[in-house]
Design an enzyme around this catalytic site. Structure first.
Site, PDB file in Angstrom:
ATOM      1  CD  GLU A  65      40.615 113.975  97.447  1.00  0.00           C
ATOM      2  OE1 GLU A  65      41.322 113.400  96.606  1.00  0.00           O
ATOM      3  OE2 GLU A  65      41.254 115.051  97.811  1.00  0.00           O
ATOM      4  CG  HIS A  87      45.200 111.961  99.725  1.00  0.00           C
ATOM      5  ND1 HIS A  87      45.684 112.708  98.414  1.00  0.00           N
ATOM      6  CD2 HIS A  87      46.131 111.556 100.340  1.00  0.00           C
ATOM      7  CE1 HIS A  87      47.033 112.673  98.649  1.00  0.00           C
ATOM      8  NE2 HIS A  87      47.273 111.839  99.509  1.00  0.00           N
ATOM      9  CG  ASP A  91      43.846 117.563 100.875  1.00  0.00           C
ATOM     10  OD1 ASP A  91      43.873 116.992 101.871  1.00  0.00           O
ATOM     11  OD2 ASP A  91      44.149 116.677  99.518  1.00  0.00           O
ATOM     12  CG  ASP A 115      41.783 119.560  97.198  1.00  0.00           C
ATOM     13  OD1 ASP A 115      42.991 119.666  96.525  1.00  0.00           O
ATOM     14  OD2 ASP A 115      41.445 118.213  97.335  1.00  0.00           O
TER      15      ASP A 115
END
Length: 584
Positions: free
Chosen positions: A39, A179, A184, A37
């Protein structure tokens, strides 16, 4: 940057009930998955967005083998609303390694694995982009997308949608998505295991079977393939009906016959559709001249019949608008429909909660009265607590004169109709201040209010621009070389046709305009949706704005404000997760 091995291995692996996998293909229990994952500072690497954090979990047979987590210095400022969403600030990444150092380390960690991500095109797309930018060969990773798999497995009884947060709750994940990349990724591991358990019960035991999994079609469903017999190979709308002639489902396709036949094959992956097909006794079709006509008819038929198996567009009448009233001391209010009262409207909103968020953003910016009382031009009442807090100009006790109040209302009307900058600037400044104080929850409230306002203002401005026009006639050359013609009146599709080969085009268009539906002119000032639902007018707008469309004639002015809300959509209008997939 940290890479750990074995720290999060869970006792009592979820895979214990699936140790009897056969040896055809590559057994899932033998596959090492790397669940990743990211960001980022925005939604597209191609548009210049950068990675701010990478998190990954390596897992095999239900056991965690290692984790990878690092913040990444994006070498650019993180937008305030992203900092609010993720909790990652500029100071946090200042001393972090750049992507040039992080990517090789991640690729080494993931070597030999099958990559897994929720909405994989986003995460894998970013990684591939920076690999290409660094002229680094991209390994031949196989990829599993848990969002795609969930859409094939999960029903509305399991979860309201296929967002990661919803799936994590449905599968009782030990980690709550927040987030942040590693959290995540951990939640996605639990979702992956939950999905595998679900499909494992249906005989899926290998990676190859997982990658091609679809809901199985029963023999009873296959026997109903004759329901597609005689349906047109043309654009149109199809209606599945039960043995009592009740409409179960309405859909649309460029080739009705082919689309309906797909419901009786393995290409139909939605379990609810399998349930619907089992109940269906007949399929009827309405052939349409163009795909746009089919889309509009579909919306109207769904609103008319409200079929059980259609998720969207069943209740277009359930809308909410923000209204700026016309009275001596105007105010904002929430209403259910547009009236012929020369007031200004913002919307429609799909839910009252979204309208309330937008209303709060406007009240935060403009101190107009919030009470629902009717005032004369010379009110003499006691001020409410909002006046004492400085959030209302307080016309009720004479604290403000008519000219000053009217000036604020003019500025508010300008914000609603043409230029949203006052609200955007004020809320952005407030979010930045709250984020700087690490008051992320409060900043998130303002983020949601701003997103609701920007989406509503952009929608209103686009809809109103078309609904002001008594008539728009446009054409476009279709894939088969013929010209599709549409007549739009006050935002409603009034006529559709395809110019036959060898026909005088001008004469055909003139005849279509003559026979098109008569749409009465709205009395007073047209609102956002005076002659059609918002969904219909938006479908028409998408077609009119598509490449290759040519305007034949236009009655009125089809314009949008240059400084309107649409230019803010990319940054502030889609802060929440995107909508779930379309039904057809």
């Amino acid at each position: 940057m940290t890479t750990t091995a074995g720290e999060r291995a869970r006792p009592g692996s979820r895979w214990e009930s699936q140790r009897s996998f056969d040896e055809l293909g590559r057994p899932l229990s033998d596959i090492t998955f790397c669940v990743v994952d990211l960001e980022t500072t925005g939604g597209s690497a191609q548009a210049g967005s950068m990675i701010t954090e990478v998190g990954a979990v390596k897992v095999r047979g239900g056991e965690v083998l290692g984790e990878f987590q690092t913040l990444v210095n994006p070498r650019t400022d993180i937008p305030a609303f992203i900092a609010v969403l993720t909790g990652i600030s500029n100071s946090m990444v200042a001393d972090s390694p750049p992507i040039e150092s992080v990517l090789p380390a991640f690729l080494e960690f993931a070597a030999g694995c099958v990559l897994v991500a929720h909405n994989a095109p986003f995460d894998v797309g970013f990684l591939r982009h920076f690999a290409a930018q660094q002229e680094r060969p991209w390994p031949a990773f196989e990829v599993v997308d848990t969002a795609v798999l969930a859409r094939r497995v999960i029903t509305r009884d399991d979860a309201p949608n296929c967002k990661l947060s919803s799936l994590a709750r449905a599968f009782r994940s030990t980690t709550t998505p927040d987030h942040r990349a590693l959290s995540d990724a951990r939640a996605t591991v639990d979702v992956l295991h939950g999905l595998m358990e679900r499909v494992g019960a249906q005989g899926v035991s290998t990676l190859e079977e997982l990658q091609t999994f679809s809901s199985r079609v029963s023999a009873a469903q296959r026997k109903k393939r004759h329901l597609a017999d005689g349906l047109p190979h043309a654009p149109g709308v199809y209606l599945f009906r039960d043995d009592a002639d009740r409409v179960l489902y309405v859909g649309t396709s460029r080739d009705v016959s082919r689309r309906v036949r797909s419901y009786f094959t393995a290409s139909e992956t939605r379990s609810r559709m399998g349930e619907m097909v089992r109940l269906a006794a007949q399929v009827t079709a309405i052939e349409c001249a163009t795909p746009l006509e089919a889309e509009v008819r579909e919306l109207r038929l769904i609103a008319q019949h409200k079929p059980t198996y259609n998720k969207r567009s069943k209740f277009p009448e359930k809308t909410t608008f923000v209204k700026l009233t016309r009275e001596p001391w105007p105010r904002l209010s929430l209403v259910a429909k547009v009236l012929d009262d020369e007031a200004d409207y913002l919307g429609p909103f799909s839910s009252r909660a979204a309208a309330e968020k937008c209303l709060a953003a406007l009240h935060d910016t403009f101190p107009v009265r919030q009470c629902s009382d009717r005032f004369g031009r010379r009110p003499s009442r006691t001020a409410c607590v909002l006046a004492e807090m400085g959030r209302c100009l307080s016309p009720c006790d004479g604290s403000v004169d008519e000219h000053t109040y009217a000036a604020v209302v003019r500025q508010l009307r300008e914000t609603l109709l043409r230029r949203p900058d006052d609200v955007v600037d004020l809320v952005n400044a407030r979010m930045a201040a709250l984020a700087a104080d690490e008051r992320f929850e409060e900043a998130g409230v303002h983020r949601d209010r701003l997103a609701a306002f920007v989406r509503a203002a952009a929608r209103t401005q686009r809809l109103t621009s078309l609904t002001y026009c008594p008539e728009v006639v446009a054409v476009r050359r279709e894939d088969d070389g013929r010209w599709a013609v549409h007549v739009v009146r006050y935002g409603r599709l009034a006529g559709a046709g395809v110019i036959p080969s060898g026909t005088d085009a001008h004469a055909y268009v003139a005849a279509l305009r003559t026979t098109a539906e008569t749409v009465p002119a709205p009395s007073g000032t047209p609102g956002p949706t005076p002659a059609a639902t918002a969904a219909e007018t938006e479908r028409v707008l998408r077609w009119l704005e598509a490449p290759g469309v040519r305007l034949v004639d236009i009655d009125g002015q089809w314009t949008c404000p240059v400084a309107g809300a649409s230019r803010q959509l990319a940054r502030h209008g889609s802060l929440d997760d995107p909508a779930a997939f379309v039904d057809h």
